[in-house]
Design a protein around this motif. Structure first.
Motif, PDB file in Angstrom:
ATOM      1  N   ALA A  14       0.836  -1.185   0.000  1.00  0.00           N
ATOM      2  CA  ALA A  14       0.000   0.000   0.000  1.00  0.00           C
ATOM      3  C   ALA A  14       0.876   1.242   0.000  1.00  0.00           C
ATOM      4  O   ALA A  14       2.103   1.171   0.011  1.00  0.00           O
ATOM      5  N   ASP A  15       0.202   2.418  -0.018  1.00  0.00           N
ATOM      6  CA  ASP A  15       0.937   3.674   0.053  1.00  0.00           C
ATOM      7  C   ASP A  15       1.762   3.735   1.330  1.00  0.00           C
ATOM      8  O   ASP A  15       2.867   4.254   1.359  1.00  0.00           O
ATOM      9  N   SER A  16       1.185   3.239   2.412  1.00  0.00           N
ATOM     10  CA  SER A  16       1.938   3.129   3.654  1.00  0.00           C
ATOM     11  C   SER A  16       2.629   1.773   3.639  1.00  0.00           C
ATOM     12  O   SER A  16       2.660   1.085   2.628  1.00  0.00           O
ATOM     13  N   ASP A  17       3.190   1.376   4.769  1.00  0.00           N
ATOM     14  CA  ASP A  17       3.828   0.068   4.846  1.00  0.00           C
ATOM     15  C   ASP A  17       2.825  -1.039   5.139  1.00  0.00           C
ATOM     16  O   ASP A  17       3.207  -2.209   5.210  1.00  0.00           O
ATOM     17  N   ARG A  18       1.570  -0.663   5.310  1.00  0.00           N
ATOM     18  CA  ARG A  18       0.564  -1.668   5.641  1.00  0.00           C
ATOM     19  C   ARG A  18      -0.121  -2.202   4.393  1.00  0.00           C
ATOM     20  O   ARG A  18      -0.134  -1.569   3.345  1.00  0.00           O
ATOM     21  N   ARG A  19      -0.742  -3.360   4.543  1.00  0.00           N
ATOM     22  CA  ARG A  19      -1.321  -4.058   3.404  1.00  0.00           C
ATOM     23  C   ARG A  19      -2.791  -4.378   3.634  1.00  0.00           C
ATOM     24  O   ARG A  19      -3.250  -4.471   4.768  1.00  0.00           O
ATOM     25  N   ILE A  20      -3.514  -4.551   2.544  1.00  0.00           N
ATOM     26  CA  ILE A  20      -4.888  -5.023   2.565  1.00  0.00           C
ATOM     27  C   ILE A  20      -4.928  -6.373   1.869  1.00  0.00           C
ATOM     28  O   ILE A  20      -4.473  -6.507   0.729  1.00  0.00           O
ATOM     29  N   GLU A  21      -5.428  -7.378   2.555  1.00  0.00           N
ATOM     30  CA  GLU A  21      -5.621  -8.686   1.944  1.00  0.00           C
ATOM     31  C   GLU A  21      -7.058  -8.757   1.445  1.00  0.00           C
ATOM     32  O   GLU A  21      -8.000  -8.492   2.193  1.00  0.00           O
ATOM     33  N   GLU A  22      -7.238  -9.123   0.180  1.00  0.00           N
ATOM     34  CA  GLU A  22      -8.568  -9.188  -0.412  1.00  0.00           C
ATOM     35  C   GLU A  22      -9.028 -10.635  -0.555  1.00  0.00           C
ATOM     36  O   GLU A  22      -8.225 -11.535  -0.832  1.00  0.00           O
ATOM     37  N   PHE A  23     -10.318 -10.855  -0.375  1.00  0.00           N
ATOM     38  CA  PHE A  23     -10.943 -12.165  -0.544  1.00  0.00           C
ATOM     39  C   PHE A  23     -12.054 -12.020  -1.583  1.00  0.00           C
ATOM     40  O   PHE A  23     -12.923 -11.154  -1.450  1.00  0.00           O
ATOM     41  N   GLY A  24     -12.052 -12.900  -2.568  1.00  0.00           N
ATOM     42  CA  GLY A  24     -13.086 -12.830  -3.566  1.00  0.00           C
ATOM     43  C   GLY A  24     -12.527 -13.095  -4.953  1.00  0.00           C
ATOM     44  O   GLY A  24     -11.419 -13.597  -5.105  1.00  0.00           O
ATOM     45  N   PRO A  25     -13.325 -12.741  -5.988  1.00  0.00           N
ATOM     46  CA  PRO A  25     -14.592 -12.015  -5.878  1.00  0.00           C
ATOM     47  C   PRO A  25     -15.722 -12.878  -5.347  1.00  0.00           C
ATOM     48  O   PRO A  25     -15.654 -14.103  -5.378  1.00  0.00           O
ATOM     49  N   ILE A  26     -16.779 -12.218  -4.870  1.00  0.00           N
ATOM     50  CA  ILE A  26     -17.987 -12.903  -4.449  1.00  0.00           C
ATOM     51  C   ILE A  26     -18.575 -13.621  -5.660  1.00  0.00           C
ATOM     52  O   ILE A  26     -18.585 -13.070  -6.767  1.00  0.00           O
ATOM     53  N   PRO A  27     -19.047 -14.860  -5.502  1.00  0.00           N
ATOM     54  CA  PRO A  27     -19.520 -15.632  -6.655  1.00  0.00           C
ATOM     55  C   PRO A  27     -20.610 -14.938  -7.472  1.00  0.00           C
ATOM     56  O   PRO A  27     -20.618 -15.026  -8.690  1.00  0.00           O
ATOM     57  N   ASN A  28     -21.530 -14.268  -6.811  1.00  0.00           N
ATOM     58  CA  ASN A  28     -22.595 -13.576  -7.529  1.00  0.00           C
ATOM     59  C   ASN A  28     -22.025 -12.285  -8.105  1.00  0.00           C
ATOM     60  O   ASN A  28     -21.576 -11.412  -7.361  1.00  0.00           O
ATOM     61  N   PRO A  29     -22.039 -12.102  -9.424  1.00  0.00           N
ATOM     62  CA  PRO A  29     -21.469 -10.878 -10.006  1.00  0.00           C
ATOM     63  C   PRO A  29     -22.212  -9.617  -9.592  1.00  0.00           C
ATOM     64  O   PRO A  29     -21.688  -8.518  -9.749  1.00  0.00           O
ATOM     65  N   LEU A  30     -23.435  -9.779  -9.055  1.00  0.00           N
ATOM     66  CA  LEU A  30     -24.203  -8.643  -8.550  1.00  0.00           C
ATOM     67  C   LEU A  30     -24.027  -8.469  -7.044  1.00  0.00           C
ATOM     68  O   LEU A  30     -24.817  -7.788  -6.404  1.00  0.00           O
ATOM     69  N   GLY A  31     -22.981  -9.080  -6.489  1.00  0.00           N
ATOM     70  CA  GLY A  31     -22.794  -9.049  -5.041  1.00  0.00           C
ATOM     71  C   GLY A  31     -22.742  -7.648  -4.466  1.00  0.00           C
ATOM     72  O   GLY A  31     -23.381  -7.344  -3.481  1.00  0.00           O
ATOM     73  N   THR A  32     -21.946  -6.767  -5.070  1.00  0.00           N
ATOM     74  CA  THR A  32     -21.789  -5.383  -4.598  1.00  0.00           C
ATOM     75  C   THR A  32     -21.773  -5.299  -3.070  1.00  0.00           C
ATOM     76  O   THR A  32     -22.651  -4.709  -2.456  1.00  0.00           O
ATOM     77  N   PRO A  33     -20.768  -5.858  -2.416  1.00  0.00           N
ATOM     78  CA  PRO A  33     -20.727  -5.873  -0.946  1.00  0.00           C
ATOM     79  C   PRO A  33     -20.496  -4.476  -0.367  1.00  0.00           C
ATOM     80  O   PRO A  33     -19.676  -3.717  -0.869  1.00  0.00           O
ATOM     81  N   CYS A  34     -21.225  -4.175   0.677  1.00  0.00           N
ATOM     82  CA  CYS A  34     -21.023  -2.901   1.366  1.00  0.00           C
ATOM     83  C   CYS A  34     -20.781  -3.167   2.850  1.00  0.00           C
ATOM     84  O   CYS A  34     -19.673  -3.441   3.246  1.00  0.00           O
ATOM     85  N   GLU A  35     -21.819  -3.166   3.665  1.00  0.00           N
ATOM     86  CA  GLU A  35     -21.604  -3.365   5.099  1.00  0.00           C
ATOM     87  C   GLU A  35     -21.378  -4.842   5.402  1.00  0.00           C
ATOM     88  O   GLU A  35     -21.963  -5.727   4.772  1.00  0.00           O
ATOM     89  N   ILE A  36     -20.534  -5.099   6.398  1.00  0.00           N
ATOM     90  CA  ILE A  36     -20.186  -6.459   6.800  1.00  0.00           C
ATOM     91  C   ILE A  36     -20.223  -6.543   8.319  1.00  0.00           C
ATOM     92  O   ILE A  36     -19.931  -5.582   9.012  1.00  0.00           O
ATOM     93  N   GLU A  37     -20.582  -7.712   8.842  1.00  0.00           N
ATOM     94  CA  GLU A  37     -20.759  -7.873  10.285  1.00  0.00           C
ATOM     95  C   GLU A  37     -20.443  -9.307  10.689  1.00  0.00           C
ATOM     96  O   GLU A  37     -20.881 -10.268  10.039  1.00  0.00           O
ATOM     97  N   PHE A  38     -19.679  -9.474  11.779  1.00  0.00           N
ATOM     98  CA  PHE A  38     -19.402 -10.799  12.314  1.00  0.00           C
ATOM     99  C   PHE A  38     -20.515 -11.226  13.270  1.00  0.00           C
ATOM    100  O   PHE A  38     -21.011 -10.422  14.068  1.00  0.00           O
ATOM    101  N   ASP A  39     -20.896 -12.512  13.191  1.00  0.00           N
ATOM    102  CA  ASP A  39     -21.822 -13.043  14.186  1.00  0.00           C
ATOM    103  C   ASP A  39     -21.019 -13.619  15.352  1.00  0.00           C
ATOM    104  O   ASP A  39     -19.787 -13.565  15.377  1.00  0.00           O
ATOM    105  N   ARG A  40     -21.704 -14.175  16.325  1.00  0.00           N
ATOM    106  CA  ARG A  40     -21.031 -14.661  17.536  1.00  0.00           C
ATOM    107  C   ARG A  40     -20.158 -15.885  17.286  1.00  0.00           C
ATOM    108  O   ARG A  40     -19.284 -16.216  18.097  1.00  0.00           O
ATOM    109  N   ASP A  41     -20.386 -16.591  16.163  1.00  0.00           N
ATOM    110  CA  ASP A  41     -19.588 -17.760  15.833  1.00  0.00           C
ATOM    111  C   ASP A  41     -18.413 -17.423  14.927  1.00  0.00           C
ATOM    112  O   ASP A  41     -17.670 -18.319  14.507  1.00  0.00           O
ATOM    113  N   GLY A  42     -18.244 -16.140  14.603  1.00  0.00           N
ATOM    114  CA  GLY A  42     -17.103 -15.719  13.811  1.00  0.00           C
ATOM    115  C   GLY A  42     -17.313 -15.696  12.314  1.00  0.00           C
ATOM    116  O   GLY A  42     -16.374 -15.411  11.556  1.00  0.00           O
ATOM    117  N   TYR A  43     -18.535 -15.991  11.849  1.00  0.00           N
ATOM    118  CA  TYR A  43     -18.817 -15.888  10.422  1.00  0.00           C
ATOM    119  C   TYR A  43     -19.033 -14.422  10.044  1.00  0.00           C
ATOM    120  O   TYR A  43     -19.632 -13.656  10.799  1.00  0.00           O
TER     121      TYR A  43
END
Length: 348
Positions: A14-43
């Motif tokens: 990255a511009d800084s020394d830190r990195r972003i690890e990406e996962f995907g793409p989401i299988p549905n091409p219309l996924g358009t992910p925005c907000e994300i939230e963990f449940d109590r089991d870690g999913y």
């Protein structure tokens, strides 16, 4: 429900020394992910806007499952893990609040009692209320935006009782979050104000921003107890002292110093949108999200203790970071709307 595996992309510098690890793409091409939230089991649950569905991502195994909303074309909004362990979110067009059971993926819809798009007296399947974000207060109730009604909605998740807290006519609130103490805070993007809702009295205070057309959007509570917010049009961050009403601002362009505008496949301006306080005490904010779709490709990081600005570039070009999750003390997660992926930043 569908199930596939998401692969982790190689992290780019990255511009800084830190990195972003990406996962995907989401299988549905219309996924358009925005907000994300963990449940109590870690999913990790992913709001898939255009696909009208919710995704569940197992970070450890890479398995991805998709759960369509019961109402066609309802469009899921911003979500929150409730005190009951459910994932709660509004339907932007469906005129309902939804509880998702993380164990089964099953969804229960609670129709809003206010008139739908055709003025049918309430309970209509599709509505003009336009609720697009939800959070929980210290009283355990769900609070959500009502863009079409210039109000904040409240749902007692134990009784199912709805109530509405009016704001001034024309108030457009896109994001709502817990504030300091027993408050809920939100940014009025069009009327250029910050809203503070007292949960004891259910009364609203509005704080006008010093400069016109700032376009406030993202909002969070900092480790200093103040309300911090983004100004997407003004290219600034703002700080509100709720006790005194004093507002101070941070000019992001000035913070970049003498650096030239970056020449990358993304918007060269910051365009700060959503924002969260992370486990390291810093403010993390997306650059160019859903409300201001500027095709940005950076996550901004502002240290309120030192005043230092850091910017981290996503491996995917023009990724459009949409929203952040800081539930984990040592990680920040982000939904990448245009890239159709989710990303992770390791802290520390």
């Amino acid at each position: 429900m569908t199930s596939v595996l998401l692969a982790g992309a190689g992290a780019a510098m990255a511009d800084s020394d830190r990195r972003i690890e990406e996962f995907g793409p989401i299988p549905n091409p219309l996924g358009t992910p925005c907000e994300i939230e963990f449940d109590r089991d870690g999913y990790l649950w992913i709001e898939q806007i255009a696909a009208n569905s919710m995704g569940r991502f197992d970070v450890e195994s890479g398995e991805f499952r998709e759960y369509p909303l019961p109402t066609p074309g309802a469009i899921p909004g911003g979500m929150e893990l409730g005190p009951d362990g459910g994932i709660w979110f509004p339907e932007v067009i469906g005129n309902q609040i939804v509880r998702l059971d993380p164990a089964t993926g099953g969804m229960r819809e609670f129709p809003l009692p206010w008139a739908g798009a055709l003025g049918n007296g309430g309970g209509g399947r599709y509505g003009a209320s336009a609720s697009d974000d939800l959070t929980f207060g210290t009283d355990g109730a769900a609070y959500f935006t009502l863009i079409g009604l210039s109000a904040i909605g409240r749902l007692d998740i134990k009784t199912g009782e709805f109530s509405k807290i009016p704001i001034a006519t024309g108030a457009v609130i896109a994001i709502i979050q817990p504030g300091p103490g027993d408050t809920i805070v939100a940014a009025e993007t069009v009327r250029n104000q910050i809203v503070v809702l007292d949960l004891h009295t259910l009364t609203v205070r509005e704080f006008p921003l010093p400069q016109p057309l700032s376009g406030p959007q993202g909002i969070t509570t900092g480790i200093d107890g103040a309300v911090w917010f983004t100004e997407a049009l003004g290219q600034r961050l703002g700080r509100l002292d709720v006790e005194t009403g004093e507002i101070t601002e941070v000019d992001l362009i000035a913070k970049r110093g003498d650096q030239p505008l970056p020449i990358t496949p993304g918007n060269p301006l910051p365009v700060p949108t959503t924002m969260k306080t992370a486990g390291d005490g810093k403010l993390y904010f997306t650059q160019g999200g859903l409300l201001f779709p500027s095709f940005g490709n950076k996550i901004g990081v502002y240290d309120i203790r030192t005043g230092q600005l850091e910017e981290i570039t996503t491996p995917s070009p023009a990724s459009t970071p949409c929203d952040l999750n800081t539930q984990k003390d040592d990680e920040v997660w982000v939904g990448l709307l245009v890239a159709n992926k989710v990303g992770r930043i390791q802290l520390g």
